[in-house]
Design a protein around this motif. Structure first.
Motif, PDB file in Angstrom:
ATOM      1  N   ILE A  74       0.873  -1.173   0.000  1.00 19.03           N
ATOM      2  CA  ILE A  74       0.000   0.000   0.000  1.00 19.03           C
ATOM      3  C   ILE A  74       0.913   1.227   0.000  1.00 19.03           C
ATOM      4  N   ILE A  75       0.710   2.083  -0.994  1.00 16.89           N
ATOM      5  CA  ILE A  75       1.595   3.239  -1.150  1.00 16.89           C
ATOM      6  C   ILE A  75       1.180   4.321  -0.138  1.00 16.89           C
ATOM      7  N   THR A  76       2.091   4.664   0.752  1.00 20.95           N
ATOM      8  CA  THR A  76       1.783   5.673   1.778  1.00 20.95           C
ATOM      9  C   THR A  76       2.307   7.049   1.367  1.00 20.95           C
ATOM     10  N   ASP A  77       3.283   7.045   0.456  1.00 21.69           N
ATOM     11  CA  ASP A  77       3.877   8.312   0.018  1.00 21.69           C
ATOM     12  C   ASP A  77       4.730   7.995  -1.215  1.00 21.69           C
ATOM     13  N   HIS A  78       5.187   9.046  -1.886  1.00 25.09           N
ATOM     14  CA  HIS A  78       6.063   8.780  -3.025  1.00 25.09           C
ATOM     15  C   HIS A  78       7.226   9.765  -3.079  1.00 25.09           C
ATOM     16  N   ILE A  79       8.203   9.413  -3.885  1.00 24.44           N
ATOM     17  CA  ILE A  79       9.301  10.339  -4.208  1.00 24.44           C
ATOM     18  C   ILE A  79       9.274  10.501  -5.721  1.00 24.44           C
ATOM     19  N   GLY A 169      -7.686  17.644  -6.747  1.00 20.49           N
ATOM     20  CA  GLY A 169      -8.518  17.387  -5.568  1.00 20.49           C
ATOM     21  C   GLY A 169      -9.135  16.006  -5.557  1.00 20.49           C
ATOM     22  N   ILE A 170      -8.569  15.081  -6.324  1.00 16.94           N
ATOM     23  CA  ILE A 170      -9.073  13.705  -6.365  1.00 16.94           C
ATOM     24  C   ILE A 170      -8.384  12.899  -5.262  1.00 16.94           C
ATOM     25  N   ARG A 171      -9.182  12.178  -4.464  1.00 17.68           N
ATOM     26  CA  ARG A 171      -8.590  11.320  -3.418  1.00 17.68           C
ATOM     27  C   ARG A 171      -7.896  10.145  -4.103  1.00 17.68           C
ATOM     28  N   THR A 172      -6.733   9.793  -3.598  1.00 18.35           N
ATOM     29  CA  THR A 172      -5.970   8.751  -4.272  1.00 18.35           C
ATOM     30  C   THR A 172      -5.580   7.631  -3.315  1.00 18.35           C
ATOM     31  N   PHE A 173      -5.665   6.409  -3.869  1.00 18.82           N
ATOM     32  CA  PHE A 173      -5.214   5.215  -3.145  1.00 18.82           C
ATOM     33  C   PHE A 173      -4.402   4.384  -4.122  1.00 18.82           C
ATOM     34  N   GLY A 174      -3.279   3.847  -3.661  1.00 18.41           N
ATOM     35  CA  GLY A 174      -2.444   3.071  -4.581  1.00 18.41           C
ATOM     36  C   GLY A 174      -1.876   1.806  -3.970  1.00 18.41           C
ATOM     37  N   ILE A 175      -1.781   0.785  -4.808  1.00 22.42           N
ATOM     38  CA  ILE A 175      -1.113  -0.461  -4.410  1.00 22.42           C
ATOM     39  C   ILE A 175      -0.042  -0.773  -5.441  1.00 22.42           C
ATOM     40  N   SER A 176       1.126  -1.144  -4.932  1.00 26.61           N
ATOM     41  CA  SER A 176       2.220  -1.555  -5.796  1.00 26.61           C
ATOM     42  C   SER A 176       2.489  -3.039  -5.555  1.00 26.61           C
TER      43      SER A 176
END
Ligand code: HPA
Length: 217
Positions: A74-79, A169-176
């Motif tokens: 689960i992506i919590t943040d990115h670089i 302003g779109i809520r985002t959720f990501g899985i890698s």
């Protein structure tokens, strides 16, 4: 048109659990030669069509020693390590010129995904995704550097789209999906085929979590 094998290039509209959804099968990658405006154009279209939440997925190389091949991160943040910024140029009025990026990945959605994964007995890990341009996989020295910079996984997508979505302003959720490992001092070769095999194996579990999240939306 997406030019990469395993990335089909279709837009799909439908309902999932009673919720209207729009899905991209495949995406435009920067390494294919598209510029950032092109890579993120589908997000602009989604915004104009009124989408409220974006679910992103990708394959990545795990650098956190706790990770295993096939893990769902689960992506919590990115670089953002792409050489071109997707918001470079005239500012779109969807968001500010200098957007805050503190909660780019929605905490409530992360908590909901954790709860669903626990209910279903699906192993998930959390981590920071580093987006790079590719198309080379990393050298052992690059994996080591990215890990030391604070990333848990590295891949060639997602960050541009998420930045634009956040600006809209779109809520985002990501899985890698961790499809290979770039661990310090244990260099292992990686190929596109291996990445596809690992991704295809883990994908149903990821879909199960996302489908349930959409159902509960
Ligand atoms: N590096 C970059 N991109 C990737 C990797 C990787 O190890 N695995 C899947 N996509």
């Amino acid at each position: 048109m997406s030019t990469v094998e395993g990335h089909a290039g279709k837009l799909i509209f439908g309902k999932l659990g009673g919720v209207d959804i729009m899905a991209m099968e495949g995406r435009f990658h920067y390494y294919e030669g598209y510029n950032m405006k092109e890579v993120t154009f589908p997000i602009r279209v989604m915004y104009e069509l009124g989408i409220k939440t974006l679910f992103v997925s990708n394959a990545s190389g795990g650098m956190n020693p706790e990770f295993k091949i096939g893990d769902l991160m689960i992506i919590t943040d990115h670089i953002n390590f792409f050489p071109e910024h997707p918001l470079r140029g005239k500012n779109f009025p969807t968001g500010p010129r200098f957007p805050d990026m503190h909660e780019t990945y929605d905490n409530a959605l992360i908590a909901q995904a954790d709860a669903i994964a626990a209910e279903k007995g699906i192993r998930v890990v959390h981590g920071v995704y580093m987006g790079v341009q590719g198309p080379t996989f990393e050298t052992p020295a690059e994996y080591k550097m990215y890990h030391r910079m604070g990333a848990d996984a590295v891949g060639m997508s997602t960050v541009p789209e998420v930045i634009v979505a956040h600006h809209c302003g779109i809520r985002t959720f990501g899985i890698s999906i961790i499809t290979d490992l770039g661990l310090e001092d244990t260099p292992v070769e990686v190929s596109h085929e291996e990445v596809q095999v690992a991704a295809n194996r883990a994908q149903p579990l990821m879909t199960e979590i996302m489908r349930e999240m959409i159902r509960r939306a």
